[in-house]
Write a protein that holds these residues in place. Structure first.
Motif, mmCIF file in Angstrom:
data_model
loop_
_atom_site.group_PDB
_atom_site.id
_atom_site.type_symbol
_atom_site.label_atom_id
_atom_site.label_comp_id
_atom_site.label_asym_id
_atom_site.label_seq_id
_atom_site.Cartn_x
_atom_site.Cartn_y
_atom_site.Cartn_z
ATOM 1 N N TYR A 277 0.872 -1.168 0.000
ATOM 2 C CA TYR A 277 0.000 0.000 0.000
ATOM 3 C C TYR A 277 0.911 1.221 0.000
ATOM 4 C CZ TYR A 277 -3.556 -3.412 0.972
ATOM 5 O OH TYR A 277 -4.375 -4.494 0.885
ATOM 6 N N GLY A 278 1.346 1.603 -1.169
ATOM 7 C CA GLY A 278 2.302 2.682 -1.313
ATOM 8 C C GLY A 278 3.722 2.151 -1.168
ATOM 9 N N PRO A 279 4.698 3.031 -1.180
ATOM 10 C CA PRO A 279 6.102 2.609 -1.170
ATOM 11 C C PRO A 279 6.636 2.175 0.192
ATOM 12 C CG PRO A 279 5.960 4.992 -1.256
ATOM 13 C CD PRO A 279 4.552 4.481 -1.367
ATOM 14 N N SER A 280 5.857 2.425 1.269
ATOM 15 C CA SER A 280 6.406 2.182 2.603
ATOM 16 C C SER A 280 5.539 1.337 3.515
ATOM 17 C CB SER A 280 6.671 3.534 3.296
ATOM 18 O OG SER A 280 7.604 4.284 2.554
ATOM 19 N N THR A 281 4.515 0.673 2.960
ATOM 20 C CA THR A 281 3.632 -0.153 3.779
ATOM 21 C C THR A 281 3.327 -1.459 3.049
ATOM 22 O OG1 THR A 281 2.587 1.850 4.656
ATOM 23 C CG2 THR A 281 1.437 -0.234 5.043
ATOM 24 N N ALA A 282 3.441 -2.553 3.774
ATOM 25 C CA ALA A 282 3.116 -3.870 3.218
ATOM 26 C C ALA A 282 2.310 -4.664 4.244
ATOM 27 C CB ALA A 282 4.384 -4.636 2.866
ATOM 28 N N VAL A 283 1.376 -5.444 3.755
ATOM 29 C CA VAL A 283 0.598 -6.349 4.602
ATOM 30 C C VAL A 283 0.895 -7.767 4.127
ATOM 31 C CG1 VAL A 283 -1.707 -7.096 5.309
ATOM 32 C CG2 VAL A 283 -1.207 -4.649 5.040
ATOM 33 N N VAL A 284 1.341 -8.588 5.072
ATOM 34 C CA VAL A 284 1.655 -9.990 4.790
ATOM 35 C C VAL A 284 0.658 -10.845 5.553
ATOM 36 C CG1 VAL A 284 3.385 -11.818 4.996
ATOM 37 C CG2 VAL A 284 4.105 -9.467 4.512
ATOM 38 N N THR A 285 0.010 -11.751 4.849
ATOM 39 C CA THR A 285 -0.902 -12.701 5.470
ATOM 40 C C THR A 285 -0.300 -14.086 5.314
ATOM 41 O OG1 THR A 285 -2.753 -11.303 4.800
ATOM 42 C CG2 THR A 285 -3.287 -13.529 5.557
ATOM 43 N N GLY A 286 -0.374 -14.870 6.378
ATOM 44 C CA GLY A 286 0.191 -16.209 6.308
ATOM 45 C C GLY A 286 -0.424 -17.139 7.331
ATOM 46 N N ARG A 287 0.103 -18.325 7.335
ATOM 47 C CA ARG A 287 -0.253 -19.318 8.354
ATOM 48 C C ARG A 287 1.020 -19.627 9.121
ATOM 49 N NH1 ARG A 287 -5.326 -20.768 6.985
ATOM 50 N NH2 ARG A 287 -5.821 -21.141 4.804
#
Length: 149
Positions: free
Chosen positions: A80-90
């Motif tokens: 989400y833009g150059p400085s934010t990431a969302v990681v989903t996992g198990r």
């Protein structure tokens, strides 16, 4: 626009977290988080700040999680833009052989800090309840996620 290097940097943070857990190094584990990170465990405990995360994991590694490893599977990485990431996992902690099915769903929100390093700003861990999911899906088929249809 995020690059392959950004994706690699984000997934390297998760890999470093798993490696720190393997070594039961609470300081290295905590170093993957921002100073003001939030951390919600699968039992609902809320930790605020890197120091709280480090101190709690130092205790966990010495007691309840002594001798465990951390299994992780990244399901999705979104920027989400150059400085934010969302990681989903198990994920799951385990002793002995890695479990075939990981029982927790995890969400990491990572930010690129002013020093250029990606760190985890928020983590949330939820224990899956497969029986409750199955009952819900049978009673209301529209609840089945599109990825499972």
């Amino acid at each position: 626009m995020p690059t392959t290097d950004d994706r690699n940097a984000v997934t390297t943070v998760i890999a470093s977290l798993i490696d720190a857990w393997r070594r039961h190094d609470a300081d290295a584990y905590g170093a993957q988080f921002t100073q003001n990170a939030t951390y919600v465990t699968f039992v609902g405990t809320y930790y605020q700040g890197r120091r709280d995360i480090v101190d709690s994991h130092r205790t966990l590694f010495a007691k309840f999680l002594k001798g465990t490893q951390l299994a992780d599977e990244i399901l999705d990485v979104r920027f989400y833009g150059p400085s934010t990431a969302v990681v989903t996992g198990r994920g799951d902690s385990y002793k002995g052989s890695r479990p075939k099915k990981l029982t927790k769903v995890q969400t990491y929100t990572l930010v690129r800090e002013p020093d250029g390093q990606w760190r985890i700003a928020a983590f949330h861990n939820t224990k899956r309840k497969p029986l409750m999911e199955a009952i819900s899906f049978k009673a209301a088929p529209a609840l089945v996620p599109a990825s499972q249809k």
